[in-house]
Design a protein around this motif. Structure first.
Motif, PDB file in Angstrom:
ATOM      1  N   SER A 403       1.198  -1.074  -0.247  1.00  0.00           N
ATOM      2  CA  SER A 403      -0.145   0.229  -0.081  1.00  0.00           C
ATOM      3  C   SER A 403       0.600   0.999   0.114  1.00  0.00           C
ATOM      4  N   THR A 406      -0.095   3.881   4.670  1.00  0.00           N
ATOM      5  CA  THR A 406      -0.920   2.290   5.158  1.00  0.00           C
ATOM      6  C   THR A 406      -1.745   3.379   6.640  1.00  0.00           C
ATOM      7  N   VAL A 410      -4.637  -0.288   4.139  1.00  0.00           N
ATOM      8  CA  VAL A 410      -3.702  -1.624   4.547  1.00  0.00           C
ATOM      9  C   VAL A 410      -3.262  -2.857   3.752  1.00  0.00           C
TER      10      VAL A 410
END
Length: 454
Positions: A403, A406, A410
């Motif tokens: 990602s 985050t 996530v």
């Protein structure tokens, strides 16, 4: 003039040195044909009698000739008597032993002189006992080898043939021939006397060319191969010996009342060559392994003959590793096999074990896609992105997930995305382990809960 004479003398001396080995060889090696038995002593002068090391004799031999040969081989006429004879190699393949002539050996028994004489086609009692013979080729038509004929040749008998046609081998025939390592017994053998091979401490190989043993053992087989005179051979002694029998007869000898004491029994072909085996371990669904053209799990091979190993993987596979074991050593021959497609052993000496490992040729990844490329989601959303790796049969289909933010979202190792509550946009990237191909999905959370559908 003096200079010329000196040069001539030097040249003559050098020529003498060059010819000396040839002269010595001519003196040490002789081939003699006897037109009449008992005349060997007329063919060899007194000056060369004790210098000859290699003698080939043809024609008929009687007791007078045998006595002369004994003396040439370092053994005198009387028991315990020695000569300076150097004869070590004796070839009598073109000769025959006949009755007649003088006695060849004398010994005392119970205060009586025993005079031994020749008989037709028989290697007589004590005939070459205590001589320095190392290699002997016997006449083709010998039928019997009597007691102690070659006993106590402990200084070097290493090679002797026992011709087909010999039926009897009497007690102590080869007693204390400690340099003898191998012996061949003819198929015609019917009697094997006790202590025939006693104290032959280096004897390891016994080849018996009979499909059905009819041998009678004088005192039993343990006495025939006893370690010392009068003491039966132990199990340990038979652990050291290897018995070779005709192909297809191993079972019969393993169950024989006498021969079964041999712990090691091998088979041999019609030419006395030991039959060995090459065992193969591999996956036949991934390739083919041939040993001398055979594709079985075990292949019949012959001692001292060449062995060729050929390995061909299927088109979807490759050769990963090839291990070859012989005796107690293992070597990696993968490189030779891959380079040449084959591996050849010029002269094989033992059973072989071959372990071949094939591996599938990897199918490379060419791309990846995701089930979604852009999503607008709610605060508490959790969803799964599905990655498709191309081609569908690629060998390594592993994917790594990441990602870009985050705090927004996530992603776990299975592609499961969980929103974290902070408004914004996060890019979820799936990357193939093989090739590093990527696919992305842009996930946006505005901070406003989406309406729930009615």
């Amino acid at each position: 003039m003096n200079t010329f004479r000196t040069s001539a003398l030097r040249a003559g001396f050098l020529l003498f040195l060059l010819l000396l080995p040839l002269c010595l060889h001519a003196q040490s090696t002789r081939t003699i044909h006897l037109e009449q038995a008992g005349t060997l002593l007329d063919s060899i002068s007194d000056s060369e009698k004790y210098l000859i090391t290699d003698l080939t004799v043809t024609g008929e031999l009687n007791g007078t000739d045998i006595r002369f040969i004994r003396e040439m081989a370092g053994a005198g006429y009387f028991e315990g008597e020695r000569t300076t004879g150097k004869l070590t190699v004796l070839d009598m393949s073109g000769a025959s032993i006949i009755k007649g002539g003088n006695s060849y050996y004398s010994y005392e028994l119970d205060e009586q002189d025993c005079l031994l004489k020749t008989e037709d086609n028989i290697i007589g009692e004590s005939m070459f006992m205590e001589s320095c013979l190392a290699s002997v080729i016997l006449p083709d038509f010998i039928t019997k080898i009597e007691a102690r004929a070659f006993s106590k040749l402990h200084n070097g008998l290493t090679s002797i043939n026992i011709p087909e046609g010999v039926g009897i081998l009497e007690q102590g025939a080869f007693y204390d021939c400690s340099a003898l390592t191998s012996i061949r017994l003819p198929s015609t053998l019917t009697y094997l006397g006790d202590t025939a091979f006693a104290a032959c401490t280096n004897l390891r190989h016994v080849r018996y060319n009979s499909r059905l043993s009819r041998v009678v053992f004088g005192g039993g087989i343990r006495l025939v191969f006893s370690n010392s005179y009068g003491r039966p051979a132990t199990d340990k002694r038979f652990d050291e010996l290897v018995l070779y029998v005709p192909e297809g007869c191993m079972g019969a000898y393993r169950s024989h009342s006498e021969w079964k004491v041999f712990k090691n029994i091998r088979e041999m072909d019609a030419d006395w060559n030991t039959i060995l085996w090459a065992a193969c371990s591999y996956d036949p669904d991934k390739g083919i392994v041939r040993i001398n053209g055979e594709t079985a799990d075990s292949a019949r091979i012959i001692e001292n003959k060449p062995v060729t190993i050929e390995i061909a993987p299927n088109k979807e596979c490759r050769i990963e590793k090839v291990l070859l074991t012989d005796f107690n050593s293992t070597r990696d021959i993968t490189g030779e096999i891959i380079a040449n497609g084959r591996y050849t052993i010029d002269t094989v000496k033992s059973d072989l074990s071959l372990k071949v490992t094939f591996s599938e040729i990897p199918i490379p990844v060419t791309g990846i896609s995701l089930s979604e490329t852009e999503l607008f989601v709610d605060r508490d959303s959790t969803f799964l992105l599905t990655a498709t790796v191309y081609p569908l049969n690629a060998s390594d289909r592993r994917v790594r997930w990441q990602s870009s933010d985050t705090a927004v979202a996530v992603v776990d190792t299975a592609g499961k995305v969980t929103m974290q509550g902070r408004p914004g946009t996060a890019t979820i990237t799936a990357t193939t382990v093989d090739g590093g191909y990527t696919a992305v999905c842009k996930v946006t959370f505005s901070g406003v809960s989406l309406p729930v559908p009615v």
